[in-house]
Design a protein around this motif. Sequence first.
Motif, PDB file in Angstrom:
ATOM      1  N   VAL A 175      -8.868  -1.664  -1.660  1.00 56.41           N
ATOM      2  CA  VAL A 175      -8.053  -2.471  -0.751  1.00 56.41           C
ATOM      3  C   VAL A 175      -7.790  -1.641   0.497  1.00 56.41           C
ATOM      4  N   LEU A 176      -7.860  -2.305   1.641  1.00 56.84           N
ATOM      5  CA  LEU A 176      -7.502  -1.658   2.900  1.00 56.84           C
ATOM      6  C   LEU A 176      -6.830  -2.686   3.788  1.00 56.84           C
ATOM      7  N   ALA A 177      -6.300  -2.249   4.926  1.00 58.04           N
ATOM      8  CA  ALA A 177      -5.533  -3.136   5.802  1.00 58.04           C
ATOM      9  C   ALA A 177      -5.979  -2.972   7.245  1.00 58.04           C
ATOM     10  N   THR A 178      -5.920  -4.063   7.979  1.00 53.47           N
ATOM     11  CA  THR A 178      -6.218  -4.035   9.402  1.00 53.47           C
ATOM     12  C   THR A 178      -5.047  -3.373  10.134  1.00 53.47           C
ATOM     13  N   ASP A 179      -5.263  -3.046  11.397  1.00 52.90           N
ATOM     14  CA  ASP A 179      -4.183  -2.467  12.204  1.00 52.90           C
ATOM     15  C   ASP A 179      -3.001  -3.425  12.300  1.00 52.90           C
ATOM     16  N   ALA A 180      -3.280  -4.732  12.430  1.00 45.62           N
ATOM     17  CA  ALA A 180      -2.192  -5.714  12.501  1.00 45.62           C
ATOM     18  C   ALA A 180      -1.366  -5.705  11.220  1.00 45.62           C
ATOM     19  N   ALA A 181      -2.037  -5.624  10.079  1.00 48.68           N
ATOM     20  CA  ALA A 181      -1.318  -5.583   8.799  1.00 48.68           C
ATOM     21  C   ALA A 181      -0.505  -4.302   8.683  1.00 48.68           C
ATOM     22  N   LEU A 182      -1.084  -3.179   9.106  1.00 47.54           N
ATOM     23  CA  LEU A 182      -0.353  -1.912   9.035  1.00 47.54           C
ATOM     24  C   LEU A 182       0.887  -1.949   9.911  1.00 47.54           C
ATOM     25  N   GLY A 183       0.807  -2.591  11.081  1.00 42.33           N
ATOM     26  CA  GLY A 183       1.978  -2.724  11.944  1.00 42.33           C
ATOM     27  C   GLY A 183       3.074  -3.545  11.295  1.00 42.33           C
ATOM     28  N   LEU A 184       2.695  -4.644  10.648  1.00 45.87           N
ATOM     29  CA  LEU A 184       3.687  -5.479   9.965  1.00 45.87           C
ATOM     30  C   LEU A 184       4.272  -4.748   8.762  1.00 45.87           C
ATOM     31  N   ILE A 185       3.447  -4.015   8.052  1.00 45.80           N
ATOM     32  CA  ILE A 185       3.946  -3.217   6.922  1.00 45.80           C
ATOM     33  C   ILE A 185       4.999  -2.229   7.406  1.00 45.80           C
ATOM     34  N   ASP A 186       4.737  -1.547   8.517  1.00 42.31           N
ATOM     35  CA  ASP A 186       5.711  -0.595   9.071  1.00 42.31           C
ATOM     36  C   ASP A 186       7.020  -1.293   9.424  1.00 42.31           C
ATOM     37  N   ALA A 187       6.928  -2.478  10.043  1.00 43.36           N
ATOM     38  CA  ALA A 187       8.140  -3.220  10.413  1.00 43.36           C
ATOM     39  C   ALA A 187       8.923  -3.656   9.179  1.00 43.36           C
ATOM     40  N   LEU A 188       8.224  -4.129   8.151  1.00 45.94           N
ATOM     41  CA  LEU A 188       8.907  -4.560   6.930  1.00 45.94           C
ATOM     42  C   LEU A 188       9.545  -3.383   6.204  1.00 45.94           C
ATOM     43  N   ARG A 189       8.863  -2.244   6.194  1.00 45.23           N
ATOM     44  CA  ARG A 189       9.421  -1.057   5.545  1.00 45.23           C
ATOM     45  C   ARG A 189      10.672  -0.582   6.300  1.00 45.23           C
TER      46      ARG A 189
END
Length: 122
Positions: A8-22
């Motif tokens: 499993v990996l994530a796009t840059d957009a997903a990583l940005g949202l993950i950071d915001a949710l965290r």
Amino acid sequence: MTEAPPRVLATDAALGLIDALRAEHGPILFHQSGGCCDGSSPMCYPQGEFFIGDSDVLMGEIGGAPFYMSRPQFEYWKHTQLIIDVVPGRGGMFSLENGRDVRFLTRSRLFTEEEAAALPTL
């Protein structure tokens, strides 16, 4: 032999949202939905509020968040790499991105024969 690719990996957009949710919720985790109420979306939860069962498989981590899938679903998808992305829309009812007008989306691709041979057994 090639190095084992991530399952499993994530796009840059997903990583940005993950950071915001965290930043808003603290440590989070993902569980790939099996298709009931929220379709087959990757669901994001605060760690400790979603209980991982004995039949769940740890696929890997994206943005430092563990990513799980049920064993029966994994058996069906084990030949694919999951790519977690973000698209416009509404998140799953219980997923943390709900209400942000974006949602996580699972894309996939088949592993090559060489990549599949390098994967560890889960």
